[in-house]
Design a protein around this motif. Sequence first.
Motif, mmCIF file in Angstrom:
data_model
loop_
_atom_site.group_PDB
_atom_site.id
_atom_site.type_symbol
_atom_site.label_atom_id
_atom_site.label_comp_id
_atom_site.label_asym_id
_atom_site.label_seq_id
_atom_site.Cartn_x
_atom_site.Cartn_y
_atom_site.Cartn_z
ATOM 1 N N LEU A 157 13.739 -20.304 -6.146
ATOM 2 C CA LEU A 157 12.582 -20.549 -5.282
ATOM 3 C C LEU A 157 13.016 -20.912 -3.866
ATOM 4 C CD1 LEU A 157 10.330 -22.576 -7.756
ATOM 5 C CD2 LEU A 157 10.007 -20.214 -7.010
ATOM 6 N N GLN A 158 14.074 -21.717 -3.769
ATOM 7 C CA GLN A 158 14.563 -22.087 -2.436
ATOM 8 C C GLN A 158 15.092 -20.866 -1.696
ATOM 9 O OE1 GLN A 158 17.410 -25.008 -3.509
ATOM 10 N NE2 GLN A 158 15.870 -26.381 -4.378
ATOM 11 N N ALA A 159 15.758 -19.974 -2.443
ATOM 12 C CA ALA A 159 16.253 -18.752 -1.817
ATOM 13 C C ALA A 159 15.087 -17.910 -1.307
ATOM 14 C CB ALA A 159 17.102 -17.956 -2.802
ATOM 15 N N GLU A 160 13.991 -17.859 -2.109
ATOM 16 C CA GLU A 160 12.816 -17.102 -1.665
ATOM 17 C C GLU A 160 12.211 -17.733 -0.419
ATOM 18 O OE1 GLU A 160 11.364 -15.480 -6.065
ATOM 19 O OE2 GLU A 160 10.224 -17.002 -5.003
ATOM 20 N N GLN A 161 12.149 -19.087 -0.378
ATOM 21 C CA GLN A 161 11.601 -19.751 0.805
ATOM 22 C C GLN A 161 12.449 -19.481 2.036
ATOM 23 O OE1 GLN A 161 11.429 -23.804 -0.477
ATOM 24 N NE2 GLN A 161 9.652 -23.512 -1.811
ATOM 25 N N LEU A 162 13.780 -19.528 1.838
ATOM 26 C CA LEU A 162 14.668 -19.261 2.969
ATOM 27 C C LEU A 162 14.503 -17.826 3.451
ATOM 28 C CD1 LEU A 162 16.906 -20.255 4.818
ATOM 29 C CD2 LEU A 162 18.569 -19.553 3.102
ATOM 30 N N ILE A 474 10.585 -41.453 7.687
ATOM 31 C CA ILE A 474 10.701 -40.011 7.452
ATOM 32 C C ILE A 474 12.180 -39.686 7.496
ATOM 33 C CG2 ILE A 474 10.126 -37.701 8.300
ATOM 34 C CD1 ILE A 474 7.709 -38.964 9.714
ATOM 35 N N GLU A 475 12.699 -39.167 6.429
ATOM 36 C CA GLU A 475 14.127 -38.892 6.393
ATOM 37 C C GLU A 475 14.393 -37.560 5.710
ATOM 38 O OE1 GLU A 475 16.371 -41.477 3.759
ATOM 39 O OE2 GLU A 475 14.462 -42.360 3.077
ATOM 40 N N GLY A 476 15.553 -37.033 5.988
ATOM 41 C CA GLY A 476 15.949 -35.758 5.407
ATOM 42 C C GLY A 476 17.276 -35.305 5.990
ATOM 43 N N GLN A 500 16.643 -27.026 11.795
ATOM 44 C CA GLN A 500 16.142 -26.440 10.557
ATOM 45 C C GLN A 500 16.250 -27.464 9.443
ATOM 46 O OE1 GLN A 500 18.252 -23.031 9.155
ATOM 47 N NE2 GLN A 500 16.831 -22.607 7.503
ATOM 48 N N ASP A 501 15.130 -27.715 8.765
ATOM 49 C CA ASP A 501 15.114 -28.693 7.680
ATOM 50 C C ASP A 501 15.793 -28.098 6.453
ATOM 51 O OD1 ASP A 501 14.657 -30.707 5.956
ATOM 52 O OD2 ASP A 501 12.480 -30.637 6.018
ATOM 53 N N VAL A 502 16.892 -28.712 6.017
ATOM 54 C CA VAL A 502 17.635 -28.227 4.838
ATOM 55 C C VAL A 502 17.683 -29.302 3.764
ATOM 56 C CG1 VAL A 502 19.021 -26.562 6.123
ATOM 57 C CG2 VAL A 502 19.820 -28.915 5.930
ATOM 58 N N SER A 503 16.685 -30.191 3.745
ATOM 59 C CA SER A 503 16.692 -31.270 2.750
ATOM 60 C C SER A 503 16.626 -30.704 1.342
ATOM 61 C CB SER A 503 15.512 -32.212 3.007
ATOM 62 O OG SER A 503 15.571 -32.748 4.309
ATOM 63 N N VAL A 504 15.710 -29.756 1.133
ATOM 64 C CA VAL A 504 15.561 -29.183 -0.211
ATOM 65 C C VAL A 504 16.799 -28.399 -0.598
ATOM 66 C CG1 VAL A 504 14.192 -27.619 -1.619
ATOM 67 C CG2 VAL A 504 13.061 -29.099 0.038
ATOM 68 N N GLN A 505 17.311 -27.593 0.358
ATOM 69 C CA GLN A 505 18.497 -26.789 0.049
ATOM 70 C C GLN A 505 19.688 -27.685 -0.273
ATOM 71 O OE1 GLN A 505 16.333 -26.398 2.451
ATOM 72 N NE2 GLN A 505 16.310 -24.348 3.333
ATOM 73 N N GLY A 506 19.826 -28.785 0.499
ATOM 74 C CA GLY A 506 20.948 -29.682 0.247
ATOM 75 C C GLY A 506 20.871 -30.303 -1.139
ATOM 76 N N GLN A 507 19.652 -30.744 -1.510
ATOM 77 C CA GLN A 507 19.499 -31.308 -2.843
ATOM 78 C C GLN A 507 19.786 -30.271 -3.917
ATOM 79 O OE1 GLN A 507 19.090 -34.410 -3.685
ATOM 80 N NE2 GLN A 507 19.010 -33.965 -5.876
ATOM 81 N N ALA A 508 19.293 -29.035 -3.674
ATOM 82 C CA ALA A 508 19.544 -27.965 -4.644
ATOM 83 C C ALA A 508 21.025 -27.656 -4.748
ATOM 84 C CB ALA A 508 18.772 -26.714 -4.235
ATOM 85 N N ARG A 509 21.720 -27.692 -3.588
ATOM 86 C CA ARG A 509 23.151 -27.419 -3.619
ATOM 87 C C ARG A 509 23.892 -28.503 -4.392
ATOM 88 N NH1 ARG A 509 23.494 -26.384 1.138
ATOM 89 N NH2 ARG A 509 24.013 -28.409 2.032
#
Length: 994
Positions: A157-162, A474-476, A500-509
Amino acid sequence: MSITEQQPGPLDLHIFDCLPGNFLLLSPTLQILGMSEAYLQVTGKTREALTGHYLFEVFPESVQWSPDQDGGVARSLTKVLETGQIDEMAVVRFDTPTKDGGLQERYWKTIHQPVKNGDQLQYIIHHTTEVTAEVLEKKQMRSMVAAEQKAAESIRLQAEQLEKLFHDIPAQIAIARGPDLVYDYINPQYQRELFPNREVLGLPVLVALPEVKGQPIWDILQAVYNSGKPYIQNEMHIPLAPQLGAELVDHYFNLVYQPLRDETGGVYAILSFKYEVTAHVAARKAVEDTLIELQAVHEELISSNEQLMQAQDELNSLNKELEVRIADRTRELKESFNEQQALNEEISAANEEMAAANEELTVTNEELNETQRLLQQTLSGLSESEQRFRNLVRDATVGIILLTGPDLQVSIVNDSYGKLIGRTAAELDGHRLFEAIPEAEAVFRPVIERVHDSGEPQYLYDQPYLVYKDGVSIEGFLNLIYQPYREADGSVSGVMVLCQDVSVQGQARRELEKSEGRFKFLLNAIPQQVWTASLDGALDYVNQVVGLDFGHTTKSVVGHGWQEFVHPDDLPVALEKWVRALQSGQEYLTEFRLKFANGNYYWHLARAVPLVEDGKVTLWLGTNTNIDAQKTIEYKKDEFLSIASHELKTPLTTIRAFFQLAKKDAGEHKVLNRFVGKAERQLERLGRLIEDLLDVSKINAGKMVYNMEDFDFSQMLAETVDSIQQTSAKHRIEINANCSTIYHGDRHRIEQVLVNLLNNAIKYSPDSNRVIVNCEVEQQNFIVSIQDFGIGIAEEHLKGLFDRFYRIDNTSARFQGLGLGLFISAEIVKRHGGSFWIESQPSEGSTFYFLLPLGGKQEFSDVAGNGQNFYEGSFITILYQPEGNYLDVNWKGYQNYESVVKGCGIILDLMQKNKCSRVLNDNTEVKGNWSEASDWGAEVWFPAMTKAGLQKFAWVYSPSTFSRIAANVSLPSTYDPVAFFHDKDTARHWLISM
């Protein structure tokens, strides 16, 4: 069945109590008579608390024990009491007390064993075994698999969002991968604005954009890939063609080339992020040209003014001179009227010259006014360009902010940036940034000032940030690009920041890294070699077993690859099969020897399967299984066969000599002669078996010797048939030969093939009396067939007949033999460049064919063709049918691997040239067998056809059974575009229908 109660003796109970396991001894009324020490320890009970009590008094029924549960204790015991048979329960949960008074989760597997005296049931032995570890391990494995699947879905899903982010961002984004910089991704903006009339995806940069070769941009791209340093440039000039072959058009870009790194830190691709500023550059150049033109006009005006001043001076001088002349003329007026008239004319001419000068000054002023108007128009165009730039920033999905001045005042900001820190663009625009977010100043101000002072961009990846809004944090994590903002003179006046917000990608990684750690732990726990490879086949992981076997670190093995450890003799075949597997996306399976740390080579079975996600191969998972013991056994078996057959030949020769003497001594003794004759026939059969074993051992060792010579094929055939006819009184062998041609081959081995086939025809047609032998020359090949009218062979057995020791189950009991004759015959024919095939129907008989090329190799020639929409050869005809937009393909004659590969290559070429996606593949004129190319078709050709756009493939079967079998195995395991037919009209109708 009767039931009796009997109490066991003390010795019996003592033996039972000492059993090494969890045991209860029950009476038929379920009274506890005895128990093992292990049972008491597990349940925490005492012997006194159990002995003499009924089972369900001591252990009240629980959810796990209730009769309505599958495998309940009560149900199981009832079944034993009713049937007198042993009963094994399914695994159930039964928790046991712990030392601290709690309960421990435990699982048990229970068996109830009846003890009978004759038909009378005396006791029931209740035996339970703990399987807690196995159950909990399975539960943990299921939990881990579920977690892996959830993580994989999250990453997808994150790849699709990116991808959607890149898809929607109003900038030109592309990713070029590998040393050749192959376009791996382009967003719609890139395609739409730059190359709407050409395809670039999947092509190297120099193939897709040949015009950039020799331009500075190509050297820049290579430098970024090789050095790993990003490159940023404003107003980069790149001439490009709107389509291949067209004239170059000037383009200007503000661009960033960012190297992308893999987990090892190596550069594997370049991310291109560009904004086209061609219009802006054109407008600026127009202003510059206008200013230059204005300067020229200004200089011309100064020159004109200087000329005007000079004319004014000359006029003043002229007036003075005129005054002198007037005075002189006045004095002379009286002297001459004519002189007075001439003076007036001269004054009139001077006035006209002054008027002309005044007109020239007026024109110059008008040109100046026009220049001022053009300058105003150009400045207005620049304002519109700046507004478009502001709109572009405002609509960008990445956060963008421009900070100017020592106080870092916000000059430009978009809503995407504001959302990152909980503000609107209106709250930030025109204000000092760190007045709005003072808590971030300590981290980010030094970076911004460093970029402003040095003029060099800065990059931060996975940078944590924390700001406050209305008391809420607010953090990320962000990826940031700090870009110096330059004025026209090159001076730095501000800093532009892209976030670019990469909070989700970082957590996924991070979750992925944990998942990979668990995955590698599981692979290391497997007691065999396990490895993975990337999409392009590069080895990227081996488990610890590999390192231990090879005496290297796992990292070292990955760095070297398999080639250093595979035996040199096995490496070419292993690499060929690996390349074919990568091309086809099918399973990789091969055998090779691997060199271990002790210097010895051991045979391994290598198997790898692709992981397919969203229709694409993303990973290869492989194992190497040690099969050296099996190989050793096979080798010893072959060695035994070779030695045994050699050793048997000597006594066999002696026995034959004794039989010759016995026949002479028997004389007229009819009974003795009959027995000697029968024994001699069995002796001949034993001799053939020994010869077959010798030939098999030679074939396996590659030592089969062929003595090639010229001989009359027809004569050899007749003599062989005649010798077999002498041994068979029941069967009449009919021969139809039209092959009186000299053939170069091993006569003895060809005779061996014929003898094998003729003996089989006689053996497997016990209720018939005919065998037909045909031989003819066709397309420079001998085609020989032996037809019987016997038991026949089912289609599912045809393909395995030529395997070593193959016997059909329902015939092995009726007909003697080792199943070697056809294996040896097929090898002999192959060594002569030929092929074997069979046509057979159960209960109707079989026809065995073999083909021998007259020249030692089948020849396939070109006949005609235009290289575009038509080809004709001796083995195939291909014609493009524009009415239905399909290729009409007609195979003909006898095929082999070479002809199939050549014909399929031509089909692929013509399909691409005519941009069609449908093929009518007619095999009705195919004779014989082309199964040698079946694997190649499935692994190489059909994947290539699919990549070229194949949508429908109508395959018309050949009348040959072997060809039909080959057709069915020529396809990948799952392949929708192909349909099989028995007639061409039906196939064509399916092909051209929608």
